[in-house]
Design a protein around this motif. Structure first.
Motif, PDB file in Angstrom:
ATOM      1  N   PHE A 212       0.804  -1.221   0.000  1.00 30.76           N
ATOM      2  CA  PHE A 212       0.000   0.000   0.000  1.00 30.76           C
ATOM      3  C   PHE A 212       0.839   1.274   0.000  1.00 30.76           C
ATOM      4  N   SER A 213       2.123   1.180  -0.293  1.00 39.00           N
ATOM      5  CA  SER A 213       2.941   2.390  -0.380  1.00 39.00           C
ATOM      6  C   SER A 213       2.535   3.182  -1.621  1.00 39.00           C
ATOM      7  N   ASP A 214       3.067   4.379  -1.754  1.00 34.80           N
ATOM      8  CA  ASP A 214       2.726   5.245  -2.881  1.00 34.80           C
ATOM      9  C   ASP A 214       2.950   4.524  -4.205  1.00 34.80           C
ATOM     10  N   ARG A 215       1.956   4.578  -5.077  1.00 33.29           N
ATOM     11  CA  ARG A 215       2.012   4.017  -6.432  1.00 33.29           C
ATOM     12  C   ARG A 215       2.124   2.484  -6.439  1.00 33.29           C
ATOM     13  N   TRP A 216       1.830   1.837  -5.281  1.00 31.99           N
ATOM     14  CA  TRP A 216       1.913   0.374  -5.189  1.00 31.99           C
ATOM     15  C   TRP A 216       0.988  -0.286  -6.202  1.00 31.99           C
ATOM     16  N   LEU A 217      -0.251   0.200  -6.275  1.00 32.23           N
ATOM     17  CA  LEU A 217      -1.221  -0.379  -7.205  1.00 32.23           C
ATOM     18  C   LEU A 217      -0.792  -0.158  -8.648  1.00 32.23           C
ATOM     19  N   GLU A 218      -0.347   1.052  -8.961  1.00 33.02           N
ATOM     20  CA  GLU A 218       0.048   1.352 -10.333  1.00 33.02           C
ATOM     21  C   GLU A 218       1.280   0.547 -10.750  1.00 33.02           C
TER      22      GLU A 218
END
Length: 301
Positions: A212-218
């Motif tokens: 869930f860190s920044d841009r993890w999904l992308e």
């Protein structure tokens, strides 16, 4: 205490009521407080305060709606001042402003079944919470129990963590604070054995492996994210779908296992009941807007 404020323009037909309703569920208002314009006109604004952790420090996010704008302020106990860009990104995601609702409504304005739902709730969006971890924690909490029971457990979790902003408002705990609570405290909050272990396991992965860190999904993409999360014991498709929806504002979640979605779809189709499989088949035609369809089904009550 440091603060930052941004002023956001709201699109036509912005559905303020649904945003506030989602955050109004906890009647104790421990970590969320809702303000609504009263009929006398004495209260001129509607909005909410939400206790969150900002870079591990207690903070209060304030949102006030008036006319076609939202004034958003973040007051944090940290000495680090949030940038306008950071606050804008958080607010736009939580309010669903990045969601292309206009394109969805234009595409299905004449749909034989959806058109009436869209006319009843134009501008309907998916509210999200402050962090993906909060969304997944809520999804784990709510597995196979009533919303009322889940809210009660969530309230006890917030109180057990005991994180408060200088204004005395409670803040929803992050993964590190949930890990520190431990198994026995989670059980005392009302979590089952399996849910307590699942939440602790997820908290460990968030803290140690930057889930869930920044841009993890992308960076990973939704398929890899699903594969990664499914490998954690206790997390299934419904938890992932709901977590992606409320944590990232991901609009292409099928939600065929959601009881309310199936119940209201059966009503819409004039059927006694409908299976998850048939629900998934019906929702598939609306990709990449399946979550918005689900939102309109939820609004059927």
């Amino acid at each position: 205490m440091t603060s930052q404020t941004v002023l956001l323009n709201l699109p036509p037909n912005f559905h303020t009521a649904s945003i506030l309703a989602y955050h109004r569920r906890d009647k104790q208002q421990l970590a969320e407080r809702i303000f609504e314009q009263d009929s006398s006109g004495e209260t001129q604004e509607s909005g909410m305060d939400k206790g969150i952790l900002w870079h591990s420090h207690p903070a209060v996010l304030q949102v006030r709606f008036s006319d076609s704008k939202a004034q958003v302020s973040l007051h944090t106990n940290s000495t680090t001042v949030p940038t306008e860009e950071e606050l804008t990104a958080l607010a736009e995601r939580m309010l669903g402003l990045h969601q292309d609702v206009a394109a969805f409504e234009d595409k299905y304005a004449e749909h034989p079944l959806l058109s009436n739902l869209i006319k009843l709730n134009p501008g309907l969006r998916i509210p999200t919470v402050a962090t993906p971890f909060e969304a997944f924690a809520w999804a784990i909490t709510g597995q196979q129990i009533s919303v009322t029971a889940a809210i009660s457990i969530r309230s006890k979790l917030i109180q057990a963590a005991g994180i408060r902003h200088s204004s005395d408002m409670y803040c929803f705990p992050d993964a590190a604070h949930v890990s520190a609570l431990g198994y026995q405290t989670l059980r005392e909050c009302g979590f089952s054995d399996s849910k307590a272990n699942c939440l602790l396991n997820l908290s460990k992965h968030v803290s140690e492996q930057d889930y869930f860190s920044d841009r993890w999904l992308e960076t990973l993409g939704t398929d890899k994210v699903r594969e990664t999360l499914l490998s954690l014991k206790g997390i299934g498709p419904w938890t992932i779908n709901y977590g992606l929806l409320r944590g990232f504002g991901w609009l292409d979640e099928s939600l065929e296992t959601d009881a309310a979605v199936r119940r209201n779809l059966a009503r819409l189709l004039n059927q006694d009941k409908i299976t998850p499989g048939k629900t998934a088949e019906w929702l598939a035609q609306f990709s990449p807007y399946r979550s918005l369809v689900a939102a309109h089904l939820w609004e059927m009550g």
